[in-house]
Design an enzyme around this catalytic site. Structure first.
Site, mmCIF file in Angstrom:
data_model
loop_
_atom_site.group_PDB
_atom_site.id
_atom_site.type_symbol
_atom_site.label_atom_id
_atom_site.label_comp_id
_atom_site.label_asym_id
_atom_site.label_seq_id
_atom_site.Cartn_x
_atom_site.Cartn_y
_atom_site.Cartn_z
ATOM 1 N N GLY A 13 0.821 -1.220 0.000
ATOM 2 C CA GLY A 13 0.000 0.000 0.000
ATOM 3 C C GLY A 13 0.850 1.263 0.000
ATOM 4 N N LEU A 36 -3.695 -7.402 -1.401
ATOM 5 C CA LEU A 36 -3.801 -6.599 -2.633
ATOM 6 C C LEU A 36 -5.233 -6.105 -2.901
ATOM 7 C CD1 LEU A 36 -1.377 -8.613 -4.988
ATOM 8 C CD2 LEU A 36 -0.853 -6.575 -3.634
ATOM 9 N N ASN A 38 -6.365 -3.258 -1.926
ATOM 10 C CA ASN A 38 -6.301 -1.826 -2.232
ATOM 11 C C ASN A 38 -4.923 -1.448 -2.765
ATOM 12 O OD1 ASN A 38 -7.677 0.670 -2.329
ATOM 13 N ND2 ASN A 38 -6.539 1.374 -0.527
ATOM 14 N N SER A 127 -4.035 6.521 13.917
ATOM 15 C CA SER A 127 -4.409 7.692 13.130
ATOM 16 C C SER A 127 -4.810 8.843 14.042
ATOM 17 C CB SER A 127 -5.599 7.302 12.251
ATOM 18 O OG SER A 127 -6.176 8.444 11.697
ATOM 19 N N ALA A 128 -4.603 10.055 13.544
ATOM 20 C CA ALA A 128 -5.051 11.236 14.282
ATOM 21 C C ALA A 128 -6.565 11.253 14.426
ATOM 22 C CB ALA A 128 -4.594 12.490 13.551
ATOM 23 N N TYR A 151 -14.368 3.703 11.132
ATOM 24 C CA TYR A 151 -12.939 3.524 10.825
ATOM 25 C C TYR A 151 -12.085 3.965 12.008
ATOM 26 C CZ TYR A 151 -8.307 4.925 9.231
ATOM 27 O OH TYR A 151 -6.952 5.110 9.142
ATOM 28 N N LYS A 155 -9.403 1.937 14.893
ATOM 29 C CA LYS A 155 -8.042 2.310 15.329
ATOM 30 C C LYS A 155 -7.987 2.433 16.849
ATOM 31 C CE LYS A 155 -6.209 2.523 11.249
ATOM 32 N NZ LYS A 155 -5.275 1.480 10.836
ATOM 33 N N ASN A 200 -10.847 9.886 -2.011
ATOM 34 C CA ASN A 200 -11.588 10.535 -0.919
ATOM 35 C C ASN A 200 -10.793 11.709 -0.367
ATOM 36 O OD1 ASN A 200 -13.700 8.509 -0.554
ATOM 37 N ND2 ASN A 200 -12.008 7.167 0.055
HETATM 38 P P1 NAD Z 1 -3.406 1.493 1.677
HETATM 39 O O1 NAD Z 1 -4.816 1.065 1.440
HETATM 40 O O2 NAD Z 1 -2.647 2.059 0.551
HETATM 41 O O3 NAD Z 1 -2.577 0.285 2.305
HETATM 42 C C1 NAD Z 1 -3.176 -0.704 3.108
HETATM 43 C C2 NAD Z 1 -2.794 -2.053 2.538
HETATM 44 O O4 NAD Z 1 -3.377 -3.081 3.347
HETATM 45 C C3 NAD Z 1 -3.309 -2.254 1.109
HETATM 46 O O5 NAD Z 1 -2.212 -2.648 0.288
HETATM 47 C C4 NAD Z 1 -4.341 -3.364 1.224
HETATM 48 O O6 NAD Z 1 -4.370 -4.191 0.086
HETATM 49 C C5 NAD Z 1 -3.869 -4.094 2.475
HETATM 50 N N1 NAD Z 1 -4.915 -4.811 3.210
HETATM 51 C C6 NAD Z 1 -6.136 -4.358 3.607
HETATM 52 N N2 NAD Z 1 -6.791 -5.324 4.263
HETATM 53 C C7 NAD Z 1 -5.971 -6.413 4.299
HETATM 54 C C8 NAD Z 1 -6.095 -7.725 4.820
HETATM 55 N N3 NAD Z 1 -7.210 -8.147 5.426
HETATM 56 N N4 NAD Z 1 -5.052 -8.579 4.687
HETATM 57 C C9 NAD Z 1 -3.927 -8.197 4.036
HETATM 58 N N5 NAD Z 1 -3.764 -6.975 3.499
HETATM 59 C C10 NAD Z 1 -4.781 -6.088 3.630
HETATM 60 O O7 NAD Z 1 -3.447 2.524 2.913
HETATM 61 P P2 NAD Z 1 -2.307 3.470 3.479
HETATM 62 O O8 NAD Z 1 -2.698 4.872 3.213
HETATM 63 O O9 NAD Z 1 -0.968 2.984 3.077
HETATM 64 O O10 NAD Z 1 -2.526 3.221 5.030
HETATM 65 C C11 NAD Z 1 -1.777 2.252 5.756
HETATM 66 C C12 NAD Z 1 -2.276 2.215 7.182
HETATM 67 O O11 NAD Z 1 -2.175 3.524 7.748
HETATM 68 C C13 NAD Z 1 -3.756 1.810 7.284
HETATM 69 O O12 NAD Z 1 -3.907 0.997 8.433
HETATM 70 C C14 NAD Z 1 -4.455 3.141 7.486
HETATM 71 O O13 NAD Z 1 -5.643 2.997 8.202
HETATM 72 C C15 NAD Z 1 -3.423 3.929 8.276
HETATM 73 N N6 NAD Z 1 -3.561 5.387 8.131
HETATM 74 C C16 NAD Z 1 -3.600 5.933 6.881
HETATM 75 C C17 NAD Z 1 -3.772 7.312 6.746
HETATM 76 C C18 NAD Z 1 -3.870 7.945 5.379
HETATM 77 O O14 NAD Z 1 -4.386 9.062 5.287
HETATM 78 N N7 NAD Z 1 -3.367 7.331 4.325
HETATM 79 C C19 NAD Z 1 -3.866 8.120 7.885
HETATM 80 C C20 NAD Z 1 -3.798 7.528 9.138
HETATM 81 C C21 NAD Z 1 -3.638 6.143 9.261
HETATM 82 N N1 UFG Z 2 -11.255 18.060 1.506
HETATM 83 C C1 UFG Z 2 -11.880 18.855 0.575
HETATM 84 N N2 UFG Z 2 -12.222 18.305 -0.618
HETATM 85 C C2 UFG Z 2 -11.947 17.009 -0.926
HETATM 86 C C3 UFG Z 2 -11.296 16.196 0.029
HETATM 87 C C4 UFG Z 2 -10.980 16.761 1.244
HETATM 88 O O1 UFG Z 2 -12.149 20.028 0.817
HETATM 89 O O2 UFG Z 2 -12.293 16.552 -2.031
HETATM 90 C C5 UFG Z 2 -10.880 18.663 2.792
HETATM 91 C C6 UFG Z 2 -11.562 17.983 3.969
HETATM 92 O O3 UFG Z 2 -12.797 18.607 4.216
HETATM 93 C C7 UFG Z 2 -10.533 18.210 5.077
HETATM 94 C C8 UFG Z 2 -9.187 18.219 4.349
HETATM 95 O O4 UFG Z 2 -9.501 18.466 2.977
HETATM 96 O O5 UFG Z 2 -10.736 19.467 5.621
HETATM 97 C C9 UFG Z 2 -8.455 16.910 4.466
HETATM 98 O O6 UFG Z 2 -9.347 15.865 4.083
HETATM 99 P P1 UFG Z 2 -8.827 14.396 3.742
HETATM 100 O O7 UFG Z 2 -10.007 13.608 3.326
HETATM 101 O O8 UFG Z 2 -7.663 14.457 2.837
HETATM 102 O O9 UFG Z 2 -8.260 13.907 5.142
HETATM 103 P P2 UFG Z 2 -8.957 13.791 6.569
HETATM 104 O O10 UFG Z 2 -8.274 14.760 7.479
HETATM 105 O O11 UFG Z 2 -10.422 13.873 6.476
HETATM 106 O O12 UFG Z 2 -8.590 12.300 6.980
HETATM 107 C C10 UFG Z 2 -7.316 11.729 6.682
HETATM 108 C C11 UFG Z 2 -7.498 10.243 6.458
HETATM 109 C C12 UFG Z 2 -7.898 9.579 7.745
HETATM 110 C C13 UFG Z 2 -6.904 9.919 8.810
HETATM 111 C C14 UFG Z 2 -6.760 11.411 8.957
HETATM 112 C C15 UFG Z 2 -5.675 11.734 9.941
HETATM 113 O O13 UFG Z 2 -8.491 9.996 5.467
HETATM 114 O O14 UFG Z 2 -7.906 8.192 7.549
HETATM 115 O O15 UFG Z 2 -6.426 11.995 7.718
HETATM 116 O O16 UFG Z 2 -5.666 13.091 10.209
HETATM 117 F F1 UFG Z 2 -7.292 9.398 9.966
#
Ligand code: NAD
Ligand code: UFG
Length: 355
Positions: A13, A36, A38, A127-128, A151, A155, A200
């Site tokens: 990921g 795989l 995502n 996550s925050a 979600y 966490k 998203n």
């Molecule tokens: P991502 O989706 O790119 O990576 C997650 C990976 O986990 C993917 O490759 C997916 O295929 C794999 N996966 C999901 N379910 C699985 C399962 N049951 N078994 C094996 N593999 C599985 O996401 P990311 O952005 O790299 O995030 C990684 C971690 O960090 C996640 O736990 C996410 O919740 C956390 N996180 C992400 C963000 C963000 O904004 N990206 C913020 C805070 C926390």
């Molecule tokens: N936003 C927009 N338009 C969009 C998407 C987002 O205005 O199309 C704004 C949101 O309203 C927010 C900011 O951009 O104010 C950031 O939004 P994101 O969706 O990029 O991120 P979030 O802060 O909502 O959440 C992300 C991850 C969560 C994680 C968190 C940690 O999606 O999984 O950051 O701070 F937990």
């Protein structure tokens, strides 16, 4: 070079793949498991290309404990970095059971497999979002948690599960890493975030506007109590974030570490409009956006106080916002369709041991 390996769940990921690069560059042996759902096996190929090192990859689901036990049997693993999970906030409100099952049941099975394999060090992707709508900015780790969506609750619950385990059995060590908003890509432009479908999150959506895949960014709300009315987030460069995991692993080599939470963020917040302007500058032209209603569930401000991680993990963010935006544009412009155009899926070994 350590002969022992680090097991990375979700290593194909976005954050996982960038962390694997940092681990390989630090001469750690790495074993990845990922189902795989995502991500794409192409990410693993690109990790190998970038590092000129081989990665052991298994297409394994963390809900398949027998398969994980087999991986632990095949490799001498000393620590696990646990990224695997579903992560879309909106989706989690529509299919909460899938989120609780995949994230929480999956983590419990992983912890059981670790315990049975005598592996007791875990770095967990929290996550925050666990802070909900925080009362104090910048947010210290001591603030009570209160996630506001399924979600986020996965966490929060997983944090409790790991903490309880560390309390019950003092041979466990855990770092619960609370990421703020990861952004950017590998500076090579070879690896980056590969969102499937409509993104998203703000930065991948904005970069798809820049490449012409989306027409216009919707800015969710301009009536928040912030300098320009749009929400504030702490955007952390994915390479800095990846290095935070190495720092957490280094900490685990110390005696009696136990369980600790760490904010991984820059300590600096930016509004949505500031991010649009910073990214437009990297692209070299204005990007189309419109103000729309607030998105349900968004909070005004999520900015980290990263002092605990700075001090205890000897880690801090080094990349500038400009570097983050430039790396994202470099990745997006070189890979307009992410990894979608790349050939074939995993030639890698699948271990499937569902009962
Ligand atoms: P991502 O989706 O790119 O990576 C997650 C990976 O986990 C993917 O490759 C997916 O295929 C794999 N996966 C999901 N379910 C699985 C399962 N049951 N078994 C094996 N593999 C599985 O996401 P990311 O952005 O790299 O995030 C990684 C971690 O960090 C996640 O736990 C996410 O919740 C956390 N996180 C992400 C963000 C963000 O904004 N990206 C913020 C805070 C926390
Ligand atoms: N936003 C927009 N338009 C969009 C998407 C987002 O205005 O199309 C704004 C949101 O309203 C927010 C900011 O951009 O104010 C950031 O939004 P994101 O969706 O990029 O991120 P979030 O802060 O909502 O959440 C992300 C991850 C969560 C994680 C968190 C940690 O999606 O999984 O950051 O701070 F937990």
């Amino acid at each position: 070079m350590s002969d022992k390996a680090v097991l990375v769940t979700g290593g194909a990921g976005y954050i996982g793949s960038h962390t694997v690069i940092e681990l390989l560059n630090a001469n750690q042996n790495v074993v990845i498991i990922d189902n795989l759902t995502n991500s794409s096996y192409e990410a693993v190929r690109r990790i190998e290309k970038l590092t000129e090192k081989k990665v052991t990859f298994y297409k394994v689901d963390i809900l398949d404990k027998k398969a994980m036990l087999e991986v632990f049997k095949r490799h001498d693993i000393w620590a696990v970095i646990h990224f695997a999970g579903l992560k879309a906030v909106g989706e989690s409100t529509r299919i909460p059971l899938d989120y609780y099952h995949n994230n929480i049941t999956g983590t419990i099975l992983l912890l059981e497999a670790m315990k049975e394999s005598n592996v007791h060090n875990i770095v967990f992707s929290s996550s925050a979002t666990v802070y909900g709508d925080p009362a104090i900015i910048p947010i210290p780790e001591t603030l009570p948690t209160g996630a506001t969506n399924p979600y986020g609750r996965t966490k929060q619950f997983i944090e409790h599960i790991i903490r309880d385990l560390c309390t019950a059995e003092n041979n466990w060590n855990a770092a619960l890493l609370r990421y703020f908003n990861p952004a950017g890509a590998h500076p090579s432009g070879i690896l980056g975030e590969n969102p499937l479908g409509v993104p998203n999150n703000l930065m991948p959506y904005l970069s798809q506007v820049a490449i012409g895949k989306r027409e216009c960014l919707s800015v969710f709300g301009e009536d928040y109590d912030t300098p320009d009315g749009t929400c504030v987030r702490d955007y952390i460069n994915v390479i800095d974030l990846a290095k935070g995991h190495l720092a957490a692993l280094t900490k685990m080599r110390e005696p009696n570490v136990g369980c600790a939470e760490y904010n991984l963020g820059t300590g600096h917040g930016n509004t949505v409009l500031e991010m649009i302007h910073a990214f437009s500058k990297a692209v070299g032209r204005d990007l189309k956006y419109k103000i729309v209603a607030r998105r349900p569930g968004d909070v005004r401000n999520l900015t980290a106080n990263p002092e605990k991680a700075n001090k205890e993990l000897n880690w801090k963010c080094e990349k500038t916002l400009e570097e983050t935006c430039e790396s994202l544009w470099n990745w997006q412009s070189k890979n307009p369709n992410g990894l979608e155009d790349c050939p074939g899926d995993a030639p890698a070994e699948s271990i499937i041991c569902y009962l």
